[in-house]
Write an enzyme that holds these catalytic residues in place. Structure first.
Site, PDB file in Angstrom:
ATOM      1  N   ASP A  21      23.115  33.390  36.485  1.00 32.60           N
ATOM      2  CA  ASP A  21      22.603  32.548  37.799  1.00 32.60           C
ATOM      3  C   ASP A  21      21.232  32.097  37.202  1.00 32.60           C
ATOM      4  OD1 ASP A  21      20.982  33.632  41.023  1.00 32.60           O
ATOM      5  OD2 ASP A  21      21.441  31.576  40.038  1.00 32.60           O
ATOM      6  N   ASN A  23      19.534  29.747  39.103  1.00 31.83           N
ATOM      7  CA  ASN A  23      18.489  29.075  40.185  1.00 31.83           C
ATOM      8  C   ASN A  23      18.344  30.132  41.212  1.00 31.83           C
ATOM      9  OD1 ASN A  23      20.824  29.241  41.375  1.00 31.83           O
ATOM     10  ND2 ASN A  23      20.854  27.130  42.210  1.00 31.83           N
ATOM     11  N   ASP A  25      20.018  32.061  43.445  1.00 30.31           N
ATOM     12  CA  ASP A  25      20.491  31.927  44.844  1.00 30.31           C
ATOM     13  C   ASP A  25      21.600  33.237  44.450  1.00 30.31           C
ATOM     14  OD1 ASP A  25      23.287  29.235  44.189  1.00 30.31           O
ATOM     15  OD2 ASP A  25      22.738  31.269  42.890  1.00 30.31           O
ATOM     16  N   ASP A  29      26.190  30.110  37.592  1.00 27.18           N
ATOM     17  CA  ASP A  29      26.259  28.691  37.810  1.00 27.18           C
ATOM     18  C   ASP A  29      26.430  28.180  36.474  1.00 27.18           C
ATOM     19  OD1 ASP A  29      23.231  29.206  38.841  1.00 27.18           O
ATOM     20  OD2 ASP A  29      23.365  28.592  36.983  1.00 27.18           O
ATOM     21  N   HIS A 327      39.519  38.604  34.983  1.00 29.75           N
ATOM     22  CA  HIS A 327      38.818  38.766  36.200  1.00 29.75           C
ATOM     23  C   HIS A 327      39.818  39.279  37.424  1.00 29.75           C
ATOM     24  CE1 HIS A 327      41.626  35.433  36.415  1.00 29.75           C
ATOM     25  NE2 HIS A 327      41.342  35.281  37.564  1.00 29.75           N
ATOM     26  N   ASP A 328      41.146  39.665  36.638  1.00 33.04           N
ATOM     27  CA  ASP A 328      42.120  40.201  37.935  1.00 33.04           C
ATOM     28  C   ASP A 328      42.261  41.671  37.603  1.00 33.04           C
ATOM     29  OD1 ASP A 328      44.219  37.474  38.049  1.00 33.04           O
ATOM     30  OD2 ASP A 328      42.689  37.854  39.259  1.00 33.04           O
TER      31      ASP A 328
HETATM   32  O1  TEU Z   1      46.738  35.344  39.663  1.00 37.30           O
HETATM   33  C1  TEU Z   1      48.010  35.545  39.642  1.00 37.30           C
HETATM   34  C2  TEU Z   1      48.270  36.948  39.770  1.00 37.30           C
HETATM   35  O2  TEU Z   1      49.312  37.412  39.964  1.00 37.30           O
HETATM   36  C3  TEU Z   1      47.426  37.839  40.857  1.00 37.30           C
HETATM   37  O3  TEU Z   1      47.874  38.209  41.970  1.00 37.30           O
HETATM   38  C4  TEU Z   1      47.308  39.014  39.982  1.00 37.30           C
HETATM   39  O4  TEU Z   1      48.333  39.423  39.263  1.00 37.30           O
HETATM   40  C5  TEU Z   1      46.708  40.165  40.772  1.00 37.30           C
HETATM   41  O5  TEU Z   1      45.976  39.763  41.379  1.00 37.30           O
HETATM   42  C6  TEU Z   1      46.532  41.382  40.045  1.00 37.30           C
HETATM   43  O6  TEU Z   1      46.027  42.277  40.968  1.00 37.30           O
HETATM   44  C7  TEU Z   1      46.064  34.212  39.368  1.00 37.30           C
HETATM   45  C8  TEU Z   1      44.547  34.240  39.365  1.00 37.30           C
HETATM   46  O7  TEU Z   1      44.284  34.909  38.153  1.00 37.30           O
HETATM   47  C9  TEU Z   1      43.945  34.986  40.612  1.00 37.30           C
HETATM   48  O8  TEU Z   1      42.606  35.348  40.212  1.00 37.30           O
HETATM   49  C10 TEU Z   1      44.242  34.525  41.802  1.00 37.30           C
HETATM   50  O9  TEU Z   1      43.881  35.233  42.920  1.00 37.30           O
HETATM   51  C11 TEU Z   1      45.854  33.747  42.007  1.00 37.30           C
HETATM   52  O10 TEU Z   1      46.390  33.569  40.819  1.00 37.30           O
HETATM   53  C12 TEU Z   1      45.979  32.941  42.969  1.00 37.30           C
HETATM   54  O11 TEU Z   1      45.399  31.862  42.387  1.00 37.30           O
HETATM   55 CA    CA Z   2      23.017  30.123  40.964  1.00 33.85          CA
END
Ligand code: TEU
Ligand code: CA
Length: 557
Positions: A21, A23, A25, A29, A327-328
């Site tokens: 981040d 700035n 907030d 970003d 990230h998932d």
């Molecule tokens: O994720 C697709 C997906 O299959 C997700 O449901 C994932 O398998 C699950 O979250 C695992 O816990 C993509 C993106 O990577 C995800 O961040 C999005 O939420 C999703 O599509 C909808 O765009």
């Molecule tokens: Ca920021």
């Protein structure tokens, strides 16, 4: 096997909301990313995959897009984005944007028009079906709990959303939709983008009748009717012909439920579709019956069997992507390693695997410093719609808070979304404000500043692995062959390419394990290890310490 830059590249995924981040907030970003490009250049990555930064109401943290050609206000401006990509290119770092075109936000202008009336020119940009209120057109369950159908009072029809109700699915049968997507892709490619990660791209073609799974009560997973659907390859070949074939791009499809055979169709070089896909089979190794919230003890032989299937399956056709988190997914060192007394050793061991298998490695932000899962005490500390919806629905059905929080601690996506830990100052140096999600409390021990400065750190180990991949073509192009397939402790394999040969030995457990070396490897020399090893030449009997990784190398010339 043709040599390609995207086969030789190492990709680094940035989840912009949690990266840096600039700035105050509390939200990461684009200028914050630009501030950290020297850090990425130091690590040695070639490509950045940037999770969505387009305009969005953030129902699903940017995976719900309301304007594909505008930057999310919280992340900055298009000028900030242009400065960021210029600075990336100056450092020889390419940029992949996240292409989210299975669905838009319900605040996208197309959907605002589409829902106005049944005769609106944008009506069939989306998937509408008639049905009595309370009687959804089919029984599919959303990835984010509940039905995949939302009733629209004004036009008295349902619209389909495989994800949240604020993420209506686009109708790819409509060639106007496809043309809009291709125009948008060209717009970004003309801005200098080097490729795309394509969100759930194997969901864009549904079986037209959208049939129910069964007549039984309740919602069920309808993947058989929307995963790898009847026209998905037609659409991707059209996308390649109209757009991708005109640029030198890296394209990776996110394809839940894909098989090796499917992957050959998506990534075969003569298929003219994508370069590679993310498979989810390995991510399911510890899921009960395919349900991520029901944990199953995983064993190394199952883990290795999946990797072996994909390594051998795509040996001559298609290309593997290599990842253990994003990230998932939960943090890999917590899920597949040991994030307590062997965090450093096991983080390095997993990194060794990802950088010595055949395919393109993907590093998720923070993985290179061994960031771990988090265990917030209260559901209100969590931000992810997937976890919150599951929690609310399961609570209603009587599951205890304690059990639900335990599931979220183990599988929740917020494990990967706590702010990047830059240093040991307040909020780990991520922000001078209040972070949008709490920082993992272990940031004083685990942070980039500490790691970059320590020659024995995970960061510097990743840096060495990346350098080795660039120096020895066998890392990228070598044929994979596994040894000791039945071992529940060791993962052992070779890579051979022309005159180069690697022997990789990984100890996946917290005990020391002996490994008898076949005579034909006795002339190999140590290339890298996550423990001190004073003998460079291999011994006929090796003792692998807890989570020890060793890579031996031989060149015939
Ligand atoms: O994720 C697709 C997906 O299959 C997700 O449901 C994932 O398998 C699950 O979250 C695992 O816990 C993509 C993106 O990577 C995800 O961040 C999005 O939420 C999703 O599509 C909808 O765009
Ligand atoms: Ca920021």
């Amino acid at each position: 096997m043709k040599r390609q830059w995207w086969k030789e590249a190492v990709v680094y995924q940035i989840y912009p909301r949690s990266f840096n981040d600039s700035n105050g907030d509390g939200i990461g970003d684009l200028n914050g990313i630009t501030e950290k490009l020297d850090y990425l250049a130091e690590l040695g990555v070639d490509v950045v995959w940037l999770s969505p930064c387009y305009q969005s109401p953030n129902d699903d943290n940017g995976y719900d897009i309301s304007d594909y050609r505008a930057i999310m206000k919280e992340f900055g401006t298009l000028e900030d984005w242009q400065r960021m990509i210029q600075e990336m290119h100056k450092r020889g770092i390419k940029l992949l944007m996240d292409l989210v075109v299975n669905h838009t936000s319900d605040e996208h202008q197309w959907f605002i028009e589409s829902r106005k009336d049944k005769n609106n020119p944008y009506r069939d940009y989306y998937i509408w079906r008639s049905g009595e209120k309370g009687e959804e057109p089919n029984d599919w369950v959303s990835y984010f709990s509940g039905s995949t159908w939302e009733y629209d009072e004004d036009t008295e029809e349902y619209y389909l959303h495989l994800f949240s109700r604020k993420q209506p699915d686009l109708n790819w049968e409509n060639e106007k939709v496809r043309q809009e997507v291709y125009d948008m892709m060209i717009w970004w490619l003309e801005q200098g983008v080097d490729g795309f990660r394509m969100d759930v791209i194997n969901m864009i073609s549904k079986v037209p009748e959208l049939p129910s799974v069964s007549q039984e009560k309740g919602y069920k997973f309808g993947g058989q009717y929307f995963l790898n659907g009847p026209k998905v390859h037609d659409y991707l070949r059209e996308m390649n012909e109209v757009v991708l074939s005109k640029y030198d791009t890296l394209t990776v499809g996110e394809t839940p439920g894909v098989t090796v055979e499917d992957a050959k169709l998506y990534s075969g070089e003569d298929r003219h579709e994508l370069n590679m896909v993310f498979q989810f089979e390995l991510m399911g190794v510890d899921h009960q019956k395919g349900n991520k919230w029901d944990y199953k003890e995983w064993c190394l032989t199952d883990f290795k069997a999946i990797i072996r299937k994909w390594q051998l399956g795509l040996a001559d056709e298609g290309w593997n992507s290599l990842y253990l988190n994003n990230h998932d997914q939960p943090r890999q060192v917590s899920r597949f390693g040991n994030d307590k007394e062997y965090r450093v050793e096991s983080a390095k061991m997993l990194a060794t695997m990802l950088h010595t298998l055949k395919g393109t490695p993907y590093i998720y932000q923070g993985e290179e410093i061994g960031m771990t899962n988090v265990a917030f005490k209260n559901i209100n500390e969590y931000q992810d719609i997937e976890s919150i919806n599951m929690y609310n629905e399961a609570s209603k059905q009587g599951t205890s808070e304690e059990e639900l929080l335990a599931k979220i601690h183990q599988r929740g996506r917020d494990n990967a979304r706590t702010p990047m830990q830059w240093d040991d100052s307040e909020h780990a140096g991520f922000t001078t404000g209040q972070p949008w999600i709490k920082v993992n409390p272990n940031y004083e021990q685990i942070n980039a500043m500490k790691s970059v400065g320590d020659k024995n750190s995970i960061f510097n180990y990743y840096k060495q692995l990346i350098q080795l991949r660039k120096k020895y073509p066998v890392f990228v192009y070598g044929e994979f062959m596994e040894l000791l397939e039945e071992s529940e402790e060791l993962f052992v394999y070779t890579r051979t390419f022309n005159d180069q040969d690697l022997l990789v030995i990984l100890n996946f457990c917290e005990k020391s394990i002996d490994f008898c070396v076949d005579d034909k490897y006795l002339d190999h020399k140590l290339l890298i290890s996550n423990y001190e090893r004073n003998k460079l030449s291999i011994q006929s009997k090796l003792s692998l310490r807890p989570y020890e990784a060793t890579v031996y190398y031989k060149s015939n010339n």
